[in-house]
Design an enzyme around this catalytic site. Sequence first.
Site, PDB file in Angstrom:
ATOM      1  N   HIS A 151       0.865  -1.188   0.000  1.00 27.88           N
ATOM      2  CA  HIS A 151       0.000   0.000   0.000  1.00 27.88           C
ATOM      3  C   HIS A 151       0.900   1.236   0.000  1.00 27.88           C
ATOM      4  O   HIS A 151       1.801   1.361   0.824  1.00 27.88           O
ATOM      5  CB  HIS A 151      -0.890  -0.031   1.248  1.00 27.88           C
ATOM      6  CG  HIS A 151      -1.881   1.081   1.342  1.00 27.88           C
ATOM      7  ND1 HIS A 151      -3.202   0.867   1.662  1.00 27.88           N
ATOM      8  CD2 HIS A 151      -1.770   2.424   1.182  1.00 27.88           C
ATOM      9  CE1 HIS A 151      -3.850   2.018   1.703  1.00 27.88           C
ATOM     10  NE2 HIS A 151      -2.994   2.984   1.402  1.00 27.88           N
ATOM     11  N   LYS A 152       0.642   2.173  -0.910  1.00 29.15           N
ATOM     12  CA  LYS A 152       1.541   3.317  -1.082  1.00 29.15           C
ATOM     13  C   LYS A 152       1.712   4.110   0.213  1.00 29.15           C
ATOM     14  O   LYS A 152       0.741   4.555   0.822  1.00 29.15           O
ATOM     15  CB  LYS A 152       1.033   4.250  -2.189  1.00 29.15           C
ATOM     16  CG  LYS A 152       2.009   5.401  -2.477  1.00 29.15           C
ATOM     17  CD  LYS A 152       1.426   6.433  -3.407  1.00 29.15           C
ATOM     18  CE  LYS A 152       1.566   6.038  -4.862  1.00 29.15           C
ATOM     19  NZ  LYS A 152       1.079   7.120  -5.758  1.00 29.15           N
ATOM     20  N   HIS A 153       2.972   4.306   0.574  1.00 29.18           N
ATOM     21  CA  HIS A 153       3.297   5.110   1.750  1.00 29.18           C
ATOM     22  C   HIS A 153       4.664   5.746   1.554  1.00 29.18           C
ATOM     23  O   HIS A 153       5.626   5.080   1.214  1.00 29.18           O
ATOM     24  CB  HIS A 153       3.284   4.268   3.030  1.00 29.18           C
ATOM     25  CG  HIS A 153       4.253   3.125   3.031  1.00 29.18           C
ATOM     26  ND1 HIS A 153       4.060   1.993   2.256  1.00 29.18           N
ATOM     27  CD2 HIS A 153       5.418   2.932   3.693  1.00 29.18           C
ATOM     28  CE1 HIS A 153       5.066   1.150   2.447  1.00 29.18           C
ATOM     29  NE2 HIS A 153       5.908   1.692   3.307  1.00 29.18           N
ATOM     30  N   LEU A 154       4.709   7.051   1.728  1.00 30.59           N
ATOM     31  CA  LEU A 154       5.971   7.765   1.811  1.00 30.59           C
ATOM     32  C   LEU A 154       6.405   7.743   3.268  1.00 30.59           C
ATOM     33  O   LEU A 154       5.603   7.431   4.157  1.00 30.59           O
ATOM     34  CB  LEU A 154       5.813   9.197   1.307  1.00 30.59           C
ATOM     35  CG  LEU A 154       5.342   9.338  -0.143  1.00 30.59           C
ATOM     36  CD1 LEU A 154       3.856   9.652  -0.202  1.00 30.59           C
ATOM     37  CD2 LEU A 154       6.132  10.423  -0.873  1.00 30.59           C
TER      38      LEU A 154
END
Length: 291
Positions: A151-154
Amino acid sequence: MTSGAHPEPDLLTRIDLCIAAALESGALQPIRTEQTEVVERGLRFAVRWVSSLARKDAARVDEVTRRKPDFNPFLPPDPALTVGPVGEHHLAVLNKYPVIERHLLIVTRAFEAQTSPLTLDDFDALAAVMGPHGGLGFYNGGADAGASQPHKHLQWIPHGRGLAAFTDHLADMEAGEATALGALEWAHLFVKLDAGLWQRPQPGATLREVFAQACRRLGLDPAANPMPPYNLLLTHDHLLLVPRRCEKWQDISVNALGYAGSLFVRRPEQIDELRAVGPLRLLAEVARTGA
């Protein structure tokens, strides 16, 4: 604001309040580490490993690195670890198993893949954190770049030396200039950022364009879906882009922080392995070669 209302605490205060409550409830489980320094060709690397006084933390490291395709800790994130919204499309969430204090994840509210292109919303969210608070922002573009969740996470950490392990060895650069550091034997690009960038109303748009230009310089398509693996690192002064080849050298996993001079090994004996191969060779082994 109504009369008598208190101003909302700044992000660091909210992070610390969330940390205190999450430690008390057990939702936050820091990994205690020891640290040494390895110096190669004048470049200084901080190497951390799980403390011998807290071997149970090894199980936490295993939890971080064990990829479970059917489990998404960000949909929704644990309320006890959620600091709050960052813009309309992201949430600030504490890293459940931090090695570094105040380690923050900037997570998309709706599912996006970690290999999907970085968007203007992503850069706006990162800029909303970094603008007032500096620190180091980074992104692991997929599992082969060290991402443990799909899941996209910076990510963001508020202290440390940023990219100084490498940028201290760069020649003086003008804003907008892009260069590689000759001592580094892997494909990469440093871009000097304009000092006034962070005071502008919408720095995210500029950051996105700088990122896109760096991608094209390194032969990456910034709109590819999925993106090939890469690490992005960002301070107030520099952007660094590193195309990746694989996640590990032997059993040592490398994420974006390796390219900020910060490496993590699970066991103390791996320090000798790292010293023997040298951190520069290790980083080269997991990165794409060539310019």
